[in-house]
Design an enzyme around this catalytic site. Structure first.
Site, PDB file in Angstrom:
ATOM      1  N   ARG A 106      20.182  14.961  53.931  1.00  0.00           N
ATOM      2  CA  ARG A 106      19.515  14.620  55.180  1.00  0.00           C
ATOM      3  C   ARG A 106      19.836  13.193  55.609  1.00  0.00           C
ATOM      4  NH1 ARG A 106      15.543  17.930  52.481  1.00  0.00           N
ATOM      5  NH2 ARG A 106      15.160  19.802  53.694  1.00  0.00           N
ATOM      6  N   ASP A 166       7.459  21.574  53.300  1.00  0.00           N
ATOM      7  CA  ASP A 166       7.665  21.538  51.851  1.00  0.00           C
ATOM      8  C   ASP A 166       6.406  22.037  51.140  1.00  0.00           C
ATOM      9  OD1 ASP A 166       9.030  19.399  53.365  1.00  0.00           O
ATOM     10  OD2 ASP A 166       9.998  18.948  51.469  1.00  0.00           O
ATOM     11  N   ARG A 169       6.163  25.741  51.470  1.00  0.00           N
ATOM     12  CA  ARG A 169       7.074  26.421  50.547  1.00  0.00           C
ATOM     13  C   ARG A 169       6.499  26.407  49.134  1.00  0.00           C
ATOM     14  NH1 ARG A 169      12.196  23.702  53.316  1.00  0.00           N
ATOM     15  NH2 ARG A 169      12.884  25.455  54.598  1.00  0.00           N
ATOM     16  N   HIS A 193      10.448  13.858  53.164  1.00  0.00           N
ATOM     17  CA  HIS A 193      10.726  15.287  53.364  1.00  0.00           C
ATOM     18  C   HIS A 193      12.129  15.556  52.842  1.00  0.00           C
ATOM     19  CE1 HIS A 193      11.496  19.155  55.125  1.00  0.00           C
ATOM     20  NE2 HIS A 193      12.444  18.678  55.909  1.00  0.00           N
TER      21      HIS A 193
END
Lengths: 393, 331
Positions: A106, A166, A169, A193
């Site tokens: 990222r 997150d 999940r 994140h």
């Protein structure tokens, strides 16, 4: 008289009130459209605006949604390249930006997206000066910081979608293990994140029963049940989906709708989202990370003080170095591609070695535990920070 | 994992888990299939969702992406596999699989290619969910619904095509938009073949019971000064795939939500129905008519009062369809 005039008489003398709960989605890629459809199917807004630079796709997506109007409760769906269509939005969801490629971290997306934001954010602010900005584009923590700086908004009106997904999940995986619905499995993932998110094991519970009390090794390397693997699966989850179908969309779209719902309905619900953490958990600089926050129609009004174990707090801080360094790099006219190596010295500070530039020979950028920094030539063996700290290499 | 689980939770019942009560399967995880799947999930219509396709990576990726959102959903089980056993015990199976028309390809050829695909899909669906209702979305939907009916051996009330449900939705949106009201407050039906020869029933268009044709007797004709016919033309032209061929669009099948919702309510909807014997049509064809849907499928048909011209149009569509269907092999 036309058919319309024979059928309907307009009786209101005043100007129509217009929209009260307008949501704008910037970017009609996979994530933007997944967010739009989730918001529409949850009946969250009375007007939806879409903006993008690709005019054909934008118009097509808008028409496609409008054709479903019979099945929706959102009367007005508009779209245009011009930001005037976004005027008076309550919430603006920013999904625009370059997409994370397979294998790309990222953090590599940063510079590409900063340039895009320099165009988008001022336009949003111009037409909706009182809106709440919800940043989704990756890397979300850095881009939320960028959006905050570019918009000039107070910090409670700039929110990053952060680790909301997150945590979702994580709770899904927990639910699978225990054969329970995710909403009954509580676990918070905070911090950055993505790769460096922090799982707060001490908070993981079902019906208030702390799982770490039942298994004191939870999350540690010696844990026979290997809970750490669960967290790893959360981090890898996105990469795996990208590898299989090319991108992620549905889960992040639903996560966005979850946040928009709390804002628009003034729920005062607690979500792990990205906000300014300066002054908390030992962080001294302007860094955005995810912590549990209260969301309502004013925006992000309160934060929850997590009781973190010392190791958890250290982990949170450690990963803020990455953040800060990448935010600092542009200030030094550096790019992360110039960084030859990085190393971590005795859990107290980071050293990043940069290749020589036109103006400087090889040098180090050093970050101290309190997020202060120093530059020093590569030949140096002792560093002195700006406030007199001495560190030996 | 076992020890924390055992310390924490004491099971009270043993034995195999209960089968699902409202399972929906979506065949095909392309744009349309996934739009159907997401709409069904967000409308909380199913207690189990199964996805099937031949492209295994994409299938697994889509399943995982949906599962990651399970915190926000009320569908506890989302499964996917190439093998149709994963679809067992479905109440409704939505078929979106199929190939797209190539440039210059004849309609007959497109249909024959899709027949070959359906020959693989349909028997497997029926094998694992013999009591299901099949909804066909793949195009050309009218012909493929007929094909599905033939291949499945199911009674005709359990094989439905999405038909002009979408055309009617578009029509109602465009008409309502002109009048400044919500689509659901405008009533108007488009029947017949899904596509260029669909029939807008102008005599039935109304708002709050006020019949528009009574207000404007020329409505929908070429003599209409206000040119309302243009709205129907816009419906035909608004097949966005034709407008923006570079991109494929998916949300029209947001209409599928209404379909699934109406499973348990007795509400009228425009669906494909086996039409032999109605409106003087002698061929075995599927065309759209207003049907009442309930948990058993199509319960009944609403008999519309059509003008001679409208009936002629329907008959014309029927023969066009039969012309294609009669040459299909292996069904």
């Amino acid at each position: 008289m036309s058919t319309q005039e024979k059928l309907i008489s307009h009786v209101m003398k005043e100007e129509p009130v217009g929209c009260r709960n307008k949501v704008t989605v910037v970017g009609v890629g996979m994530v933007g459209m997944a967010s739009a459809i989730s918001v529409l199917l949850k009946d969250l807004c009375d007007e939806l605006a879409l903006v993008d630079v690709m005019e054909d796709k934008l118009k097509g997506e808008a028409m496609d949604l409008q054709h479903g109007a019979l099945f929706l409760k959102t009367h007005k769906i508009v779209a245009d390249k011009d930001y005037s269509v976004t005027a008076n939005s309550k919430v603006v969801v920013v999904t625009a930006g370059a997409r994370q490629q397979e294998g790309e971290s990222r953090l590599n997306l940063v510079q590409r997206n900063v340039n895009i934001f320099k165009f988008i954010i001022p336009n949003i602010v111009k037409y909706s000066p009182n809106c709440i900005l919800l940043v989704v584009s990756n890397p979300v923590d850095i881009l939320t910081y960028v959006a905050w700086k570019l918009s000039g908004f107070p910090r409670h009106r700039v929110i990053g979608s952060g680790t909301n997904l997150d945590s979702a999940r994580f709770r899904h995986l927990m639910g699978e293990k225990f054969h329970l619905h995710p909403s009954s499995c509580h676990g918070w993932i905070v911090g950055e994140h993505g790769d460096s998110s922090v799982a707060v094991w001490s908070g993981v519970n079902i019906a208030g029963v702390s799982l770490q009390t039942l298994n004191p090794n939870m999350g540690a390397d010696g844990d026979s049940e290997n809970w750490k693997e669960l967290h790893k699966k959360v981090v890898d989850g996105a990469y795996e989906v990208i590898k299989l179908k090319g991108y992620t969309s549905w889960a992040i779209g639903m996560s966005v709708a979850d946040l928009v719902e709390s804002i628009v309905k003034n729920l005062h619900k607690v979500h792990p989202v990205s906000t300014l953490v300066q002054g908390m958990h030992g962080v001294k600089d302007e860094v955005f990370l995810s912590i549990p926050c209260v969301l309502g129609n004013s925006g992000l009004t309160d934060v929850i003080h997590m009781t973190l174990k010392p190791e958890e707090e250290k982990q949170l801080l450690l990963h803020t170095y990455h953040e800060l360094v990448n935010q600092l790099l542009p200030l030094f006219h550096l790019s992360s591609s110039q960084c030859l190596s990085s190393s971590h010295f005795s859990t107290r500070c980071w050293f990043l070695l940069f290749a020589s530039t036109v103006t400087l020979p090889d040098f180090f950028l050093v970050c101290f535990p309190d997020l202060r920094f120093a530059l020093a030539p590569a030949s140096t063996s002792v560093f002195v920070s700006f406030d007199g700290h001495q560190i030996c290499r | 994992m076992a020890s924390v689980l055992h310390k924490l939770i004491t099971p009270l019942i043993s034995g195999p888990p209960e089968p699902p009560r409202n399972k929906v399967t979506v065949v095909g995880v392309g744009q349309v299939g996934m739009a159907c799947a997401v709409s069904i999930l967000l409308r909380e219509l199913a207690d189990e969702l199964a996805l099937v396709d031949v492209v295994e990576d994409k299938l697994k990726g889509e399943m995982m992406d949906l599962q990651h959102g399970s915190l926000f959903l009320k569908t506890p089980k989302i499964v996917a596999d190439k093998d149709y056993s994963v679809t067992a015990n479905s109440r409704i199976v939505v078929v979106t699989a199929g190939v797209r028309q190539q440039e210059g390809e004849s309609r007959l050829n497109l249909v024959q290619r899709n027949v070959n695909i359906f020959k693989h899909i349909i028997p497997q669906i029926v094998r694992y969910s013999p009591d299901c209702i099949i909804i066909v979305v793949s195009n050309p939907v009218d012909v493929l619904t007929y094909v599905t009916w033939k291949l499945s051996g199911l009674p005709m009330h359990r094989v439905i095509g999405s038909g002009t449900n979408l055309d009617s939705a578009r029509f109602r949106f465009l008409m309502a938009d002109k009048l400044g009201i919500h689509s659901s407050s405008f009533n108007g039906w488009i029947l017949g073949e899904h596509g260029d020869t669909s029939v807008p029933v102008w005599s039935g268009t109304n708002v709050a019971g006020v019949n528009l044709q009574t207000l404007n007797p020329n409505i929908g004709t070429d003599f209409d000064e206000e040119n309302w016919k243009e709205t129907h033309k816009m419906v035909l032209d608004s097949d966005v795939d034709k407008l923006f061929p570079k991109f494929s669009f998916k949300y029209p099948h947001v209409s599928l939500i209404s379909l699934a919702t109406l499973r348990w309510n007795r509400q009228s909807l425009c669906m494909f129905l086996y039409q032999q014997g109605m409106y003087g049509i002698g061929d075995e064809v599927y065309l759209s008519l207003p049907c009442v849907l309930n948990s058993g499928g199509v319960a009944s048909v609403v008999n519309m009062t059509l003008t001679d011209e409208e009936v002629a149009q329907l008959q014309g569509s029927a023969s066009t369809l039969w012309d294609i269907q009669k040459d299909l092999r292996d069904i």
